[in-house]
Design a protein around this motif. Structure first.
Motif, PDB file in Angstrom:
ATOM      1  N   ARG A  57      -3.008   1.758  21.106  1.00 27.18           N
ATOM      2  CA  ARG A  57      -3.198   3.089  20.760  1.00 27.18           C
ATOM      3  C   ARG A  57      -2.078   4.031  22.448  1.00 27.18           C
ATOM      4  NH1 ARG A  57      -7.180   2.356  18.171  1.00 27.18           N
ATOM      5  NH2 ARG A  57      -8.996   3.334  18.559  1.00 27.18           N
ATOM      6  N   ASP A  58      -1.292   2.921  22.763  1.00 27.21           N
ATOM      7  CA  ASP A  58      -0.181   3.188  23.281  1.00 27.21           C
ATOM      8  C   ASP A  58       0.692   3.903  22.242  1.00 27.21           C
ATOM      9  OD1 ASP A  58      -1.492   1.648  25.506  1.00 27.21           O
ATOM     10  OD2 ASP A  58      -0.947  -0.006  25.269  1.00 27.21           O
ATOM     11  N   ARG A  59       1.248   3.258  21.823  1.00 27.21           N
ATOM     12  CA  ARG A  59       2.431   4.176  20.637  1.00 27.21           C
ATOM     13  C   ARG A  59       2.165   5.498  20.076  1.00 27.21           C
ATOM     14  NH1 ARG A  59       6.174  -0.126  20.102  1.00 27.21           N
ATOM     15  NH2 ARG A  59       7.037  -1.128  21.851  1.00 27.21           N
ATOM     16  N   LEU A  60       0.502   5.255  19.653  1.00 24.69           N
ATOM     17  CA  LEU A  60       0.298   6.405  19.370  1.00 24.69           C
ATOM     18  C   LEU A  60      -0.005   7.575  20.753  1.00 24.69           C
ATOM     19  CD1 LEU A  60      -2.698   5.133  17.183  1.00 24.69           C
ATOM     20  CD2 LEU A  60      -0.558   5.625  16.185  1.00 24.69           C
ATOM     21  N   LEU A  61      -0.495   6.972  21.588  1.00 27.38           N
ATOM     22  CA  LEU A  61      -0.509   8.295  22.507  1.00 27.38           C
ATOM     23  C   LEU A  61       1.105   8.567  23.216  1.00 27.38           C
ATOM     24  CD1 LEU A  61      -3.080   6.638  24.163  1.00 27.38           C
ATOM     25  CD2 LEU A  61      -3.031   8.870  22.586  1.00 27.38           C
ATOM     26  N   LEU A  67       8.723   6.956  21.943  1.00 33.21           N
ATOM     27  CA  LEU A  67       9.249   6.020  20.637  1.00 33.21           C
ATOM     28  C   LEU A  67       9.919   6.218  20.455  1.00 33.21           C
ATOM     29  CD1 LEU A  67       7.333   4.426  19.152  1.00 33.21           C
ATOM     30  CD2 LEU A  67       7.048   6.439  17.971  1.00 33.21           C
ATOM     31  N   GLU A  68      10.421   7.108  20.381  1.00 35.53           N
ATOM     32  CA  GLU A  68      12.227   7.250  19.217  1.00 35.53           C
ATOM     33  C   GLU A  68      13.213   5.947  20.140  1.00 35.53           C
ATOM     34  OE1 GLU A  68      13.160  11.280  18.485  1.00 35.53           O
ATOM     35  OE2 GLU A  68      12.330  11.483  16.439  1.00 35.53           O
ATOM     36  N   THR A  69      13.463   6.676  21.351  1.00 32.19           N
ATOM     37  CA  THR A  69      13.929   5.482  22.796  1.00 32.19           C
ATOM     38  C   THR A  69      14.015   4.195  22.285  1.00 32.19           C
ATOM     39  OG1 THR A  69      14.224   7.194  23.946  1.00 32.19           O
ATOM     40  CG2 THR A  69      14.623   5.121  24.957  1.00 32.19           C
ATOM     41  N   ILE A  70      12.371   3.648  22.592  1.00 29.89           N
ATOM     42  CA  ILE A  70      11.944   2.627  22.190  1.00 29.89           C
ATOM     43  C   ILE A  70      12.604   1.833  20.705  1.00 29.89           C
ATOM     44  CG2 ILE A  70       9.653   0.911  22.013  1.00 29.89           C
ATOM     45  CD1 ILE A  70       8.304   3.098  23.476  1.00 29.89           C
ATOM     46  N   LEU A  71      12.318   2.546  19.326  1.00 23.19           N
ATOM     47  CA  LEU A  71      12.412   1.856  18.418  1.00 23.19           C
ATOM     48  C   LEU A  71      14.034   1.490  18.586  1.00 23.19           C
ATOM     49  CD1 LEU A  71       9.766   3.774  16.376  1.00 23.19           C
ATOM     50  CD2 LEU A  71      10.190   1.172  17.326  1.00 23.19           C
ATOM     51  N   LEU A 177      -9.290   8.109  18.102  1.00 19.57           N
ATOM     52  CA  LEU A 177      -8.154   9.132  18.364  1.00 19.57           C
ATOM     53  C   LEU A 177      -8.990   9.746  17.074  1.00 19.57           C
ATOM     54  CD1 LEU A 177      -5.115   7.234  19.402  1.00 19.57           C
ATOM     55  CD2 LEU A 177      -5.932   8.270  20.967  1.00 19.57           C
ATOM     56  N   GLU A 178      -8.449  11.559  17.565  1.00 20.41           N
ATOM     57  CA  GLU A 178      -8.224  12.302  16.076  1.00 20.41           C
ATOM     58  C   GLU A 178      -7.344  12.572  15.778  1.00 20.41           C
ATOM     59  OE1 GLU A 178     -11.289  13.440  15.357  1.00 20.41           O
ATOM     60  OE2 GLU A 178     -12.082  12.917  16.954  1.00 20.41           O
TER      61      GLU A 178
END
Length: 178
Positions: A57-61, A67-71, A177-178
């Motif tokens: 769930r971490d990357r979805l939340l 996320l863009e910075t991590i990638l 998650l919805e």
């Protein structure tokens, strides 16, 4: 399936390339490609299709900008496995100092049980050792939410357990998650 109320996380490592026990398969319809420019939407497709069932769930939340910075981090590599031209799974490596973590690894449900997991993991471990520095290690963690083959696959490739932790199950892993 009832989810456990305790999260048990197992940490494994290899401290030497000599510990690695590869299991590559020769399949003409299976190849692995490094994604040089990580598109967040494609990445989230992979992340969700591989890990949602296992509680990822971490990357979805997280916020999109995070996320863009991590990638965009040059210390991160994502390699996607394709079978018959279809994304079958992926392995994500993160280099920190001389160590390399297998941050995420898995197959989409349709491809589990066909021998691709041990091949993709072997590919990732081999690449991780290429990235480590002098005295570095390759490490990974798994938990009791992951598939039953995860821990045996890691151990069969040469990883040794160095720590096990337990904690009450975090709410984010229990709630859909919805």
């Amino acid at each position: 399936m009832t989810k456990p109320t305790t999260l048990i996380t197992t940490y494994l490592q290899m401290t030497s390339p000599e510990q690695f026990k590869p299991a590559f398969s020769e399949s003409p319809d299976f190849n692995i490609i490094k994604i040089d420019r990580l598109d967040p939407d494609y990445y989230l497709f992979l992340y969700r299709s591989v890990g949602y069932e296992w509680g990822w769930r971490d990357r979805l939340l997280m916020p999109r900008a995070e996320l863009e910075t991590i990638l965009a981090d040059e210390a991160r590599e994502v390699h996607v496995a394709y079978a018959d031209g279809v994304p079958a799974g992926y392995i994500e490596l993160e280099k920190v100092g001389d160590d390399v973590e297998i941050a995420f690894f898995g197959l989409r449900k349709l491809f589990i049980g066909r021998g691709m997991g041990k091949h993709l993991l072997s590919f990732g471990i081999e690449r991780a050792w290429e990235l480590t520095g002098q005295g570095g290690r390759v490490w990974v963690h798994t938990c009791n939410l992951d598939g039953e083959a995860a821990l045996p696959n890691y151990q069969a490739r040469g990883f040794a357990i160095y720590d096990v932790t337990s904690e009450p199950m975090p709410e984010k892993y229990v709630t859909d998650l919805e």
